[in-house]
Write a protein that holds these residues in place. Structure first.
Motif, PDB file in Angstrom:
ATOM      1  N   ARG A   1       0.751  -1.316  -0.078  1.00 31.43           N
ATOM      2  CA  ARG A   1       0.134  -0.108   0.093  1.00 31.43           C
ATOM      3  C   ARG A   1       0.958   1.134   0.047  1.00 31.43           C
ATOM      4  NH1 ARG A   1      -5.646   1.146   3.418  1.00 31.43           N
ATOM      5  NH2 ARG A   1      -6.084  -0.777   2.069  1.00 31.43           N
ATOM      6  N   MET A   2       0.421   2.258  -0.696  1.00 34.50           N
ATOM      7  CA  MET A   2       1.323   3.384  -0.872  1.00 34.50           C
ATOM      8  C   MET A   2       1.052   4.330   0.303  1.00 34.50           C
ATOM      9  SD  MET A   2       2.878   3.065  -3.947  1.00 34.50           S
ATOM     10  CE  MET A   2       3.646   4.487  -3.989  1.00 34.50           C
ATOM     11  N   VAL A   3       2.244   4.688   0.834  1.00 34.39           N
ATOM     12  CA  VAL A   3       2.278   5.598   2.189  1.00 34.39           C
ATOM     13  C   VAL A   3       2.412   7.078   1.718  1.00 34.39           C
ATOM     14  CG1 VAL A   3       3.476   6.059   4.127  1.00 34.39           C
ATOM     15  CG2 VAL A   3       3.086   3.706   3.534  1.00 34.39           C
ATOM     16  N   ALA A   4       3.434   7.353   0.812  1.00 32.74           N
ATOM     17  CA  ALA A   4       3.855   8.876   0.254  1.00 32.74           C
ATOM     18  C   ALA A   4       4.295   8.648  -1.060  1.00 32.74           C
ATOM     19  CB  ALA A   4       4.855   9.266   1.231  1.00 32.74           C
ATOM     20  N   ILE A   5       3.947   9.541  -1.810  1.00 34.28           N
ATOM     21  CA  ILE A   5       4.443   9.780  -3.237  1.00 34.28           C
ATOM     22  C   ILE A   5       4.642  11.512  -3.301  1.00 34.28           C
ATOM     23  CG2 ILE A   5       3.870   9.887  -5.802  1.00 34.28           C
ATOM     24  CD1 ILE A   5       1.760   7.810  -5.086  1.00 34.28           C
ATOM     25  N   GLU A   6       5.894  11.858  -3.736  1.00 29.98           N
ATOM     26  CA  GLU A   6       6.440  13.066  -3.903  1.00 29.98           C
ATOM     27  C   GLU A   6       6.931  12.964  -5.462  1.00 29.98           C
ATOM     28  OE1 GLU A   6       9.110  14.366  -0.874  1.00 29.98           O
ATOM     29  OE2 GLU A   6       7.729  13.512   0.774  1.00 29.98           O
ATOM     30  N   PRO A   7       6.381  13.203  -6.446  1.00 28.93           N
ATOM     31  CA  PRO A   7       6.982  13.138  -7.766  1.00 28.93           C
ATOM     32  C   PRO A   7       8.217  13.829  -8.022  1.00 28.93           C
ATOM     33  CG  PRO A   7       4.482  13.636  -7.888  1.00 28.93           C
ATOM     34  CD  PRO A   7       5.052  13.657  -6.331  1.00 28.93           C
ATOM     35  N   GLY A   8       9.085  13.039  -8.495  1.00 32.01           N
ATOM     36  CA  GLY A   8      10.349  13.065  -9.021  1.00 32.01           C
ATOM     37  C   GLY A   8      11.275  13.072  -7.700  1.00 32.01           C
ATOM     38  N   ARG A   9      10.885  12.781  -6.582  1.00 35.06           N
ATOM     39  CA  ARG A   9      11.580  12.759  -5.308  1.00 35.06           C
ATOM     40  C   ARG A   9      11.629  11.301  -4.675  1.00 35.06           C
ATOM     41  NH1 ARG A   9      10.634  16.165  -1.143  1.00 35.06           N
ATOM     42  NH2 ARG A   9      12.667  15.784  -0.610  1.00 35.06           N
ATOM     43  N   ARG A  10      10.511  10.848  -4.455  1.00 30.62           N
ATOM     44  CA  ARG A  10      10.506   9.622  -3.570  1.00 30.62           C
ATOM     45  C   ARG A  10       9.203   8.972  -3.482  1.00 30.62           C
ATOM     46  NH1 ARG A  10       9.534   9.513   2.334  1.00 30.62           N
ATOM     47  NH2 ARG A  10       8.093  11.153   2.699  1.00 30.62           N
ATOM     48  N   ILE A  11       8.822   7.804  -3.312  1.00 27.34           N
ATOM     49  CA  ILE A  11       7.911   6.714  -3.103  1.00 27.34           C
ATOM     50  C   ILE A  11       8.130   6.123  -1.619  1.00 27.34           C
ATOM     51  CG2 ILE A  11       7.064   6.960  -5.268  1.00 27.34           C
ATOM     52  CD1 ILE A  11       7.880   4.122  -5.415  1.00 27.34           C
ATOM     53  N   VAL A  12       7.041   5.955  -0.972  1.00 27.24           N
ATOM     54  CA  VAL A  12       7.332   5.061   0.129  1.00 27.24           C
ATOM     55  C   VAL A  12       6.039   3.898   0.140  1.00 27.24           C
ATOM     56  CG1 VAL A  12       7.080   4.941   2.782  1.00 27.24           C
ATOM     57  CG2 VAL A  12       8.120   6.819   1.529  1.00 27.24           C
TER      58      VAL A  12
ATOM     59  N   VAL B   1      11.833   4.606  -1.816  1.00 24.68           N
ATOM     60  CA  VAL B   1      12.806   4.706  -2.834  1.00 24.68           C
ATOM     61  C   VAL B   1      12.801   6.126  -3.221  1.00 24.68           C
ATOM     62  CG1 VAL B   1      12.984   4.137  -5.385  1.00 24.68           C
ATOM     63  CG2 VAL B   1      11.793   2.518  -3.716  1.00 24.68           C
ATOM     64  N   ALA B   2      14.208   6.744  -3.125  1.00 24.77           N
ATOM     65  CA  ALA B   2      14.319   8.151  -3.349  1.00 24.77           C
ATOM     66  C   ALA B   2      15.086   8.328  -4.622  1.00 24.77           C
ATOM     67  CB  ALA B   2      15.157   8.770  -2.006  1.00 24.77           C
ATOM     68  N   PHE B   3      14.976   9.502  -5.285  1.00 25.25           N
ATOM     69  CA  PHE B   3      15.340   9.691  -6.352  1.00 25.25           C
ATOM     70  C   PHE B   3      16.238  11.061  -6.155  1.00 25.25           C
ATOM     71  CE2 PHE B   3      11.836   7.148  -7.085  1.00 25.25           C
ATOM     72  CZ  PHE B   3      12.026   6.166  -8.127  1.00 25.25           C
ATOM     73  N   ALA B   4      17.708  10.989  -6.448  1.00 27.38           N
ATOM     74  CA  ALA B   4      18.507  12.440  -6.297  1.00 27.38           C
ATOM     75  C   ALA B   4      19.287  12.428  -7.358  1.00 27.38           C
ATOM     76  CB  ALA B   4      19.393  12.309  -5.177  1.00 27.38           C
ATOM     77  N   PRO B   5      19.290  13.888  -7.922  1.00 28.75           N
ATOM     78  CA  PRO B   5      20.323  14.352  -9.052  1.00 28.75           C
ATOM     79  C   PRO B   5      21.795  13.649  -8.839  1.00 28.75           C
ATOM     80  CG  PRO B   5      19.188  16.096  -8.359  1.00 28.75           C
ATOM     81  CD  PRO B   5      19.007  14.969  -7.194  1.00 28.75           C
ATOM     82  N   ASP B   6      22.432  13.182 -10.096  1.00 25.17           N
ATOM     83  CA  ASP B   6      23.828  12.865  -9.936  1.00 25.17           C
ATOM     84  C   ASP B   6      24.248  13.304 -11.247  1.00 25.17           C
ATOM     85  OD1 ASP B   6      25.880  11.227  -9.338  1.00 25.17           O
ATOM     86  OD2 ASP B   6      25.560  10.078 -10.759  1.00 25.17           O
ATOM     87  N   GLY B   7      24.924  14.612 -11.096  1.00 30.85           N
ATOM     88  CA  GLY B   7      25.323  15.350 -12.356  1.00 30.85           C
ATOM     89  C   GLY B   7      24.195  16.124 -13.071  1.00 30.85           C
ATOM     90  N   GLU B   8      24.585  16.243 -14.327  1.00 26.69           N
ATOM     91  CA  GLU B   8      23.319  16.855 -15.022  1.00 26.69           C
ATOM     92  C   GLU B   8      22.102  16.086 -15.581  1.00 26.69           C
ATOM     93  OE1 GLU B   8      24.597  19.426 -18.125  1.00 26.69           O
ATOM     94  OE2 GLU B   8      26.159  20.360 -16.964  1.00 26.69           O
ATOM     95  N   ASP B   9      22.611  14.692 -15.984  1.00 25.07           N
ATOM     96  CA  ASP B   9      21.572  13.961 -16.385  1.00 25.07           C
ATOM     97  C   ASP B   9      21.456  12.467 -15.728  1.00 25.07           C
ATOM     98  OD1 ASP B   9      20.810  15.749 -18.474  1.00 25.07           O
ATOM     99  OD2 ASP B   9      22.648  14.837 -19.572  1.00 25.07           O
ATOM    100  N   GLY B  10      21.827  12.378 -14.580  1.00 20.78           N
ATOM    101  CA  GLY B  10      21.809  11.171 -13.910  1.00 20.78           C
ATOM    102  C   GLY B  10      21.032  11.289 -12.564  1.00 20.78           C
ATOM    103  N   THR B  11      20.742  10.024 -12.181  1.00 24.54           N
ATOM    104  CA  THR B  11      19.945   9.910 -10.881  1.00 24.54           C
ATOM    105  C   THR B  11      20.602   8.965 -10.067  1.00 24.54           C
ATOM    106  OG1 THR B  11      18.020  10.746 -11.982  1.00 24.54           O
ATOM    107  CG2 THR B  11      17.695   9.891  -9.821  1.00 24.54           C
TER     108      THR B  11
END
Length: 157
Positions: free
Chosen positions: A70-81, A104-114
């Motif tokens: 069950r989804m707990v949190a959704i922050e588009p482009g940043r994270r889901i729980v 699951v968190a999504f953080a920038p890695d340089g200009e075009d990576g995550t």
């Protein structure tokens, strides 16, 4: 040992917003068949919920339906729980108080990576067998395999 979270990372060559969309909207395209109830020949759909409170589910042959989280949190482009409502015996666990949690968190890695950082915590809530379950999900056939499948999908997308 079952109280320690699992932390895994993978880097993908797309920006965070794209990585987030591939992970969530493309979930059924990359999620490993080894981690489904229906298997490769019967799986029709596997998906994350689209909003907090929505179920994560799988659909299979002849009306088969199982809610596995069950989804707990959704922050588009940043994270889901989401709650991981699958027990140590691989059976669905309907009681959310006996579920662990995946972020699951999504953080920038340089200009075009995550950098995609997965944290799976709360294994002790699974009760008996929790320590072995944690070891299984931390092994190369657990979350590392799952994240590698996502990274391969992101490379092809």
């Amino acid at each position: 040992m079952s109280g320690l979270p699992i932390e895994e990372t993978v880097t993908v060559g797309v920006p965070p917003d794209r990585a987030f969309a591939l992970f969530t909207e493309g979930f059924g395209e990359w999620w490993p068949e080894e981690y489904t109830y229906s298997g490769p020949d019967g799986l029709q759909t596997i998906a994350l919920g689209a909003a907090p409170g929505d179920f994560c589910y799988e659909l299979g042959p002849e009306g088969f339906h199982v809610d596995w989280g069950r989804m707990v949190a959704i922050e588009p482009g940043r994270r889901i729980v989401f709650l991981w409502q699958i027990g140590p015996d691989s059976a669905p666990q309907p009681d959310p108080h006996q579920a662990s949690q995946v972020e699951v968190a999504f953080a920038p890695d340089g200009e075009d990576g995550t950098i995609v950082r997965l944290t799976h915590a709360g294994f002790e809530r699974h009760g008996e067998g929790a320590a072995d379950y944690r070891r299984e999900m931390a092994s190369e056939d657990g979350w590392p395999l799952i994240l590698d499948a996502f990274a391969d999908f992101a490379r092809r997308a």
